[in-house]
Design an enzyme around this catalytic site. Sequence first.
Site, PDB file in Angstrom:
ATOM      1  CG  HIS A  76      -4.981 -11.270   3.297  1.00 39.59           C
ATOM      2  ND1 HIS A  76      -4.160 -11.912   2.391  1.00 39.59           N
ATOM      3  CD2 HIS A  76      -4.570  -9.987   3.318  1.00 39.59           C
ATOM      4  CE1 HIS A  76      -3.291 -11.028   1.899  1.00 39.59           C
ATOM      5  NE2 HIS A  76      -3.531  -9.860   2.435  1.00 39.59           N
ATOM      6  CD  GLU A  79      -4.062  -7.120  -1.750  1.00 36.38           C
ATOM      7  OE1 GLU A  79      -4.898  -7.728  -1.062  1.00 36.38           O
ATOM      8  OE2 GLU A  79      -4.253  -5.985  -2.193  1.00 36.38           O
ATOM      9  NE  ARG A  83      -6.177  -7.618   1.172  1.00 35.86           N
ATOM     10  CZ  ARG A  83      -5.632  -6.925   2.151  1.00 35.86           C
ATOM     11  NH1 ARG A  83      -6.309  -6.717   3.272  1.00 35.86           N
ATOM     12  NH2 ARG A  83      -4.423  -6.438   2.025  1.00 35.86           N
ATOM     13  NE  ARG A  85      -8.892  -3.610   5.803  1.00 33.23           N
ATOM     14  CZ  ARG A  85      -7.600  -3.881   5.546  1.00 33.23           C
ATOM     15  NH1 ARG A  85      -6.891  -3.095   4.751  1.00 33.23           N
ATOM     16  NH2 ARG A  85      -7.031  -4.942   6.068  1.00 33.23           N
ATOM     17  CG  HIS A 124      -6.576  -9.719   6.945  1.00 31.69           C
ATOM     18  ND1 HIS A 124      -5.377  -9.848   7.600  1.00 31.69           N
ATOM     19  CD2 HIS A 124      -6.500  -8.552   6.256  1.00 31.69           C
ATOM     20  CE1 HIS A 124      -4.601  -8.797   7.321  1.00 31.69           C
ATOM     21  NE2 HIS A 124      -5.272  -7.990   6.525  1.00 31.69           N
ATOM     22  CG  PHE A 170      -1.612  -3.294  -1.853  1.00 27.70           C
ATOM     23  CD1 PHE A 170      -0.273  -3.085  -1.619  1.00 27.70           C
ATOM     24  CD2 PHE A 170      -2.314  -4.135  -0.997  1.00 27.70           C
ATOM     25  CE1 PHE A 170       0.370  -3.702  -0.553  1.00 27.70           C
ATOM     26  CE2 PHE A 170      -1.688  -4.751   0.073  1.00 27.70           C
ATOM     27  CZ  PHE A 170      -0.341  -4.539   0.302  1.00 27.70           C
ATOM     28  CD  GLN A 179     -10.076  -7.857   3.479  1.00 24.86           C
ATOM     29  OE1 GLN A 179      -9.154  -7.326   4.075  1.00 24.86           O
ATOM     30  NE2 GLN A 179     -10.671  -7.304   2.445  1.00 24.86           N
ATOM     31  CG  LEU A 196      -1.200 -11.339   5.846  1.00 22.90           C
ATOM     32  CD1 LEU A 196      -2.529 -11.922   5.397  1.00 22.90           C
ATOM     33  CD2 LEU A 196      -1.353  -9.866   6.160  1.00 22.90           C
TER      34      LEU A 196
END
Length: 611
Positions: free
Chosen positions: A250, A263, A294, A402, A361, A116, A248, A260
């Site tokens: 994404h 990831e 991100r 994050r 996100h 990730f 954030q 979404l």
Amino acid sequence: MQTHQYDVVIVGAGGAGMRAALEASKEARTAVISKLYPTRSHTGAAQGGMAAALANVEDDNWEWHTFDTVKGGDYLVDQDAAEILAKEAIDSVLDLERMGLPFNRTPEGRIDQRRFGGHTRDHGQAAVRRACYAADRTGHMILQTLYQNCVKQDVEFFNEFYVLDLLTDHDLTTEELEDGAEVNATGVVAYDLASGEIHVFQAKAIIFATGGAGKIFKTTSNAHTLTGDGMALAYRRGLPLEDMEFFQFHPTGLAGLGILLSEAARGEGGILRNSDGERFMERYAPTIKDLAPRDIVARSMANEVREGRGAGPNKDYVLLDLTHLEPAHIDAKLPDITEFARTYLGIEPYTEPVPVFPTAHYAMGGVPTNVSGEVLRDGHNVVKGLYAAGEVACVSVHGSNRLGTNSLLDINVFGKRSGRSAAAYAKTVAQHLDLPENPAARVEAQLAEMRDRPDGDRVADVRKALQETMDANAQVFRTADSLNQALSDIRELQQRYRNVSVQDKGKLFNTDLLEAIELGFLLDIAEVTVVAALNRKESRGGHYREDFPNRDDANYMLHTMAYRRPTAAPDVAEGHVEGYFDHVESFDDYKVVLGSKTVTQTRYEPMERKY
Ligand SMILES: Cc1cc2nc3c(=O)[nH]c(=O)nc-3n(C[C@H](O)[C@H](O)[C@H](O)COP(=O)(O)OP(=O)(O)OC[C@H]3O[C@@H](n4cnc5c(N)ncnc54)[C@H](O)[C@@H]3O)c2cc1C
């Protein structure tokens, strides 16, 4: 009006709320209040995974995980909290496994792990497999597992109850309190959707676990219900919100829709390409490329589009290429999200690249807490009996950005901690504290006013205008001009909000009325987000100011604390007010006052952030 008495009341039945409930209900009489049926909470939409340095498939350890979290958050992370997050991750995953969560397995039968963004070995040397997962439905499995265990443990739920007020024994919006003065949370007021009745819950300890606020934006991965209720309720009662400028985006929302695509698609080998077919992330993050954090990937994508290398007829998105992966691998590891591409865009990911663009996100900011989940009323004093956990809270383990898979982790680690601390505290309180004389008065007046208003503006129109200005002016790229535009639009919408009316005047299942109330929460949260973003004249993590493109540690290595205060109150916020966060935006009847809080640094000195 009905009244109830519990030791611990938890607001929210997502991952954080139910993880807290499993702890608290072992020790204390606990109720969970949720505006949604628990298994409809947004945690159930989480896809890719939950981080823990189990080292099941590759060498790994919690110290590398801590470092990645701190660096990923652009050094605005409180390092003591990040250390707890990474250390307790391992037990959190094992807890869920023991509760029955069906994680994907390695051929040897251990919990499998995948790559990730931003998760690396040896302080950034290469990507590491750290995310534990259940296909691309990890959140669904977590939510179902926690709910089943709550049912098994006889946790009491009040479902489709909307909490609309927090009760405290001091009104922080008007009273000026000495440092160290005691403030207690005493209860919450809720509205039962089915009957339209008001319920007052008196509690020794209250945990807010109400999730995020993604609906301040138009293009978002967030569910319709993520309207920032818990944040707005705390803020309206005079409590601060921390680091709200950091939201954030994404990288891989379905273009034009925002739905979404995890990831995990890149973790499993997916590659981002521009209209020339170029793997452009090689230019922006040469070491970990598509698996950079991100904020960096989202900005790189937006930049490709700006510089004319976007794909599609309007050149307004980039492409996520999975065509080199085996269909069997895609089906085993990414079944849901590839189905989304087929259903919503008519794209076959086996053979065609998927159009993607950044989508709002995750709220890095929220209600400030310490590592036990206790809510702060300024830079250091806590509110007794009040806790927060999950996306509504800011511990702060995510700093200004994050890392993927750290939120499912956060809700488990800090959900558990706050459940334990709340129950332990409740045990020390002999008697419930008195509620105010008319505990439901504020809520009743607000509802009646909204319901009785004659024809006016429509909720949907005001909400749409808010979301559009936030997308246009406070998204991946920001400037003073764009943020000032957003702020003046929000102010105008705040005025229009005073005139919105609802068509349904009834008592039963009046979702119309509740959406009108939720719109008020969204307006407050958007306003704080923009005021804090205007004041932070640097670029860090998810907050990128084109007019101040560099990180400025000398002036801004501080958390922002935003307070709502009456116009007549002093301009200086309580707690730590230093330098550049000594800022006020005054409106007709109140003002937003900004103060600061020091960032806790333990072992990592801030460095330039390169991947
Ligand atoms: C599409 C998507 C995919 C994601 N994938 C991942 C991932 O793979 N890994 C990862 O780590 N993170 C992921 N995230 C982020 C993560 O899922 C969330 O941050 C996290 O699940 C939030 O959990 P929570 O318990 O704080 O809130 P939620 O799960 O949103 O629950 C909030 C609860 O609060 C209740 N509530 C809210 N307001 C009120 C009110 N006024 N009164 C009563 N109840 C109220 C709701 O009913 C709900 O039960 C993803 C997020 C999205 C949107």
